[in-house]
Write an enzyme that holds these catalytic residues in place. Structure first.
Site, PDB file in Angstrom:
ATOM      1  CG  HIS A 133       9.529  -2.485  -3.595  1.00  0.00           C
ATOM      2  ND1 HIS A 133       9.161  -1.188  -3.843  1.00  0.00           N
ATOM      3  CD2 HIS A 133       8.388  -3.176  -3.475  1.00  0.00           C
ATOM      4  CE1 HIS A 133       7.852  -1.114  -3.858  1.00  0.00           C
ATOM      5  NE2 HIS A 133       7.343  -2.309  -3.645  1.00  0.00           N
TER       6      HIS A 133
ATOM      7  CG  HIS B 235       2.558   5.268  -0.804  1.00  0.00           C
ATOM      8  ND1 HIS B 235       1.559   6.083  -1.251  1.00  0.00           N
ATOM      9  CD2 HIS B 235       1.957   4.071  -0.546  1.00  0.00           C
ATOM     10  CE1 HIS B 235       0.414   5.405  -1.281  1.00  0.00           C
ATOM     11  NE2 HIS B 235       0.637   4.178  -0.870  1.00  0.00           N
TER      12      HIS B 235
ATOM     13  CB  CYS C   4       5.288  -1.085  -6.289  1.00  0.00           C
ATOM     14  SG  CYS C   4       4.171  -1.449  -4.930  1.00  0.00           S
TER      15      CYS C   4
ATOM     16  CB  CYS D 199       6.089  -6.156  -5.005  1.00  0.00           C
ATOM     17  SG  CYS D 199       5.176  -5.208  -3.772  1.00  0.00           S
TER      18      CYS D 199
ATOM     19  CB  SER E 108       5.285   0.741  -1.826  1.00  0.00           C
ATOM     20  OG  SER E 108       4.194  -0.075  -1.474  1.00  0.00           O
TER      21      SER E 108
HETATM   22  P1  PAD Z   1      -1.733   2.101  -7.633  1.00  0.00           P
HETATM   23  O1  PAD Z   1      -1.400   3.534  -7.628  1.00  0.00           O
HETATM   24  O2  PAD Z   1      -1.486   1.286  -8.856  1.00  0.00           O
HETATM   25  O3  PAD Z   1      -3.276   1.888  -7.226  1.00  0.00           O
HETATM   26  C1  PAD Z   1      -3.970   2.682  -6.309  1.00  0.00           C
HETATM   27  C2  PAD Z   1      -5.394   2.878  -6.856  1.00  0.00           C
HETATM   28  O4  PAD Z   1      -6.178   3.527  -5.850  1.00  0.00           O
HETATM   29  C3  PAD Z   1      -5.456   3.755  -8.102  1.00  0.00           C
HETATM   30  O5  PAD Z   1      -6.203   3.084  -9.101  1.00  0.00           O
HETATM   31  C4  PAD Z   1      -6.165   5.029  -7.635  1.00  0.00           C
HETATM   32  O6  PAD Z   1      -6.943   5.631  -8.631  1.00  0.00           O
HETATM   33  C5  PAD Z   1      -7.009   4.494  -6.505  1.00  0.00           C
HETATM   34  N1  PAD Z   1      -7.387   5.500  -5.497  1.00  0.00           N
HETATM   35  C6  PAD Z   1      -6.626   6.482  -4.970  1.00  0.00           C
HETATM   36  N2  PAD Z   1      -7.322   7.160  -4.034  1.00  0.00           N
HETATM   37  C7  PAD Z   1      -8.557   6.589  -3.971  1.00  0.00           C
HETATM   38  C8  PAD Z   1      -9.720   6.829  -3.193  1.00  0.00           C
HETATM   39  N3  PAD Z   1      -9.757   7.798  -2.269  1.00  0.00           N
HETATM   40  N4  PAD Z   1     -10.803   6.039  -3.379  1.00  0.00           N
HETATM   41  C9  PAD Z   1     -10.792   5.055  -4.310  1.00  0.00           C
HETATM   42  N5  PAD Z   1      -9.701   4.770  -5.078  1.00  0.00           N
HETATM   43  C10 PAD Z   1      -8.607   5.528  -4.903  1.00  0.00           C
HETATM   44  O7  PAD Z   1      -0.908   1.455  -6.403  1.00  0.00           O
HETATM   45  P2  PAD Z   1      -0.638  -0.101  -6.093  1.00  0.00           P
HETATM   46  O8  PAD Z   1      -1.798  -0.890  -6.528  1.00  0.00           O
HETATM   47  O9  PAD Z   1       0.729  -0.448  -6.564  1.00  0.00           O
HETATM   48  O10 PAD Z   1      -0.566  -0.068  -4.499  1.00  0.00           O
HETATM   49  C11 PAD Z   1      -1.756   0.069  -3.739  1.00  0.00           C
HETATM   50  C12 PAD Z   1      -1.427   0.145  -2.246  1.00  0.00           C
HETATM   51  O11 PAD Z   1      -0.859  -1.097  -1.813  1.00  0.00           O
HETATM   52  C13 PAD Z   1      -0.393   1.220  -1.896  1.00  0.00           C
HETATM   53  O12 PAD Z   1      -0.753   1.823  -0.676  1.00  0.00           O
HETATM   54  C14 PAD Z   1       0.887   0.420  -1.726  1.00  0.00           C
HETATM   55  O13 PAD Z   1       1.813   1.085  -0.889  1.00  0.00           O
HETATM   56  C15 PAD Z   1       0.330  -0.845  -1.081  1.00  0.00           C
HETATM   57  C16 PAD Z   1       1.212  -2.037  -1.139  1.00  0.00           C
HETATM   58  N6  PAD Z   1       1.193  -2.910  -0.071  1.00  0.00           N
HETATM   59  C17 PAD Z   1       1.942  -4.019  -0.084  1.00  0.00           C
HETATM   60  C18 PAD Z   1       1.833  -4.965   1.068  1.00  0.00           C
HETATM   61  O14 PAD Z   1       2.594  -5.938   1.138  1.00  0.00           O
HETATM   62  N7  PAD Z   1       0.890  -4.750   1.966  1.00  0.00           N
HETATM   63  C19 PAD Z   1       2.774  -4.320  -1.164  1.00  0.00           C
HETATM   64  C20 PAD Z   1       2.759  -3.468  -2.256  1.00  0.00           C
HETATM   65  C21 PAD Z   1       1.984  -2.308  -2.262  1.00  0.00           C
HETATM   66 ZN    ZN Z   2       5.462  -3.016  -3.842  1.00  0.00          ZN
END
Ligand code: PAD
Ligand code: ZN
Ligand code: ZN
Length: 382
Positions: free
Chosen positions: A75, A59, A54, A182, A56
């Site tokens: 996770h 990060h 993921c 997740c 996260s």
């Molecule tokens: P990912 O890396 O698969 O997707 C992120 C996307 O954002 C990629 O396609 C990037 O190209 C794009 N991106 C990066 N910077 C920019 C920008 N400045 N403008 C436009 N696009 C951009 O990650 P993910 O989809 O697994 O996770 C996305 C977010 O969600 C990340 O911050 C993660 O920590 C968060 C998350 N939150 C929860 C929750 O419960 N709130 C759960 C899981 C993940």
């Molecule tokens: Zn996650």
């Protein structure tokens, strides 16, 4: 019903197995031999079968989300219960389970509230990387190793609290179902639960990675008629369109801010906007892209540690709603088994988010795929 195979030979004993250790941030993970202690009271030891990678986790590795290291990350897992500690009632050895970073204790203020899902037993907002008794079940080369958000799935065996373990159908496809721990519920639930997207509405999804793709699926399922997808990586656009995005925009291709572009495209702003990236700038852009009077903006992305969101409060006074959403507002032990059932009945399309599968030992390649944007979700198989 097929019965999962399990062995009780290891119950009560330390298990030696392989795990990917994050010794420090900004370095590759290293596959090491670890000792995994037996579960204590209220805990469950699980043989991991599959785990997604993921954003996260990334990060944490790039240092923007702080959690104590060395640690075993991961996770978003699916596995089979190997053994249980005392007082564990909701799962037994052999059960198929999802391994989720957010618990549902069913006793705290948040769990008892009809809408709350941010269980007070969570370890998300100031992660300490230990079990609730302040110790860890992992040892590597004589050194104690932290867990991540009470989960740790980048290991052949892990120990979790029962309250974060979700029993699922015996026939669930274990190679793919980890996505329901997740990425999928986070995005899908942000649309259907947090925003409550309405039929015929216009939605904007910032970030078309794993989570953003699941937002798109949620918007589509809720009947949105226009879904605008935003990403700086144009590789994402083909898949996004296949999932239901109607217009794809790369903000770097415009001279004006993307929120202005969206305002012009939608005339008065979108009904619903979602931030699934995790930067302050895109959070502000998502807020400013929704209709000033009735627009709803949902923040999903995890912002860098200690960052502050700043915007003109007049943006809210006009009626906009700004909210956040954790794991799509699902109460995990109550709701996720139902999502699994819907997946098995093909009512929700989880498989289309999975673009890559790798053996667990190739985990660093999986992170490379995520960082380069070549994958939507990559699953590790154990
Ligand atoms: P990912 O890396 O698969 O997707 C992120 C996307 O954002 C990629 O396609 C990037 O190209 C794009 N991106 C990066 N910077 C920019 C920008 N400045 N403008 C436009 N696009 C951009 O990650 P993910 O989809 O697994 O996770 C996305 C977010 O969600 C990340 O911050 C993660 O920590 C968060 C998350 N939150 C929860 C929750 O419960 N709130 C759960 C899981 C993940
Ligand atoms: Zn996650
Ligand atoms: Zn709780």
């Amino acid at each position: 019903m097929s019965q999962a195979k399990f062995s009780t030979e290891t119950a009560g004993k330390v298990i030696t197995c392989r795990a990917a250790i994050a010794w420090t941030s900004n370095a590759p993970l290293s596959i090491e031999e670890v000792e995994v202690d037996p579960p204590k009271a209220g805990e469950v030891r699980i043989k991991v079968i599959s785990s997604g990678i993921c954003g996260s986790d990334n990060h944490i590795l790039d240092g923007t989300f702080k959690t104590p290291l060395p640690a075993i990350l991961g996770h978003e897992g699916a596995g089979i219960v190997e053994s249980i500690g005392e007082d564990v009632n909701s799962v037994k050895p052999g059960d198929k389970v999802l391994l989720i970073a957010l618990p549902q204790c069913r006793k705290c203020d948040s769990c008892l509230h009809a809408k709350g899902n941010c269980c007070l037993k969570e370890d998300i907002f100031s992660p300490f990387g230990l079990m609730l008794d302040g110790t860890t079940r992992f040892t590597c080369k004589g050194r104690k190793v932290h867990n991540i958000l009470g989960t740790s799935t980048f290991t052949e065996y892990t120990v979790m609290h029962e309250i974060s373990v979700v029993k699922i159908d015996d026939d669930a496809p274990m190679e793919n179902v980890c996505i329901l721990a997740c990425g999928f519920p986070t995005g899908y639930g942000a649309a259907v639960n947090a925003a409550q997207v309405t039929p015929g509405s216009t939605c904007v999804v910032f970030g078309l990675g794993g989570v953003g793709s699941a937002v798109v699926l949620g918007c589509k399922a809720a009947g949105a008629s226009r879904i605008i997808g935003i990403d700086i990586n144009e590789r994402k656009f083909e898949k996004a369109k296949a999932l239901g995005v109607t217009d794809c925009l790369n903000p770097q291709k415009f001279k004006k801010p993307i929120q202005q572009v969206i305002m012009e495209m939608t005339e008065f702003g979108a009904d619903f906007t979602f931030e699934a990236i995790g930067t302050i700038d895109t959070m502000v852009a998502a807020l400013e892209s929704c209709n000033m009077s009735y627009g709803v903006c949902v923040i999903i992305g995890v912002a860098p540690a200690k960052s502050q969101l700043s915007f003109d409060p007049m943006k809210l006074l006009s009626g906009r709603t700004l909210k956040g959403s954790l794991i799509g507002e699902y109460k995990i032990r109550d709701d996720i088994p139902l999502l699994v059932d819907n997946y098995m009945k093909k009512k929700i399309d989880v498989d289309s988010m999975i673009t890559h599968k790798l053996p667990f030992v190739k985990i660093n390649k999986g992170f490379e795929l995520l960082r380069s944007g070549k994958c939507i979700r990559c699953i590790l198989l154990f």
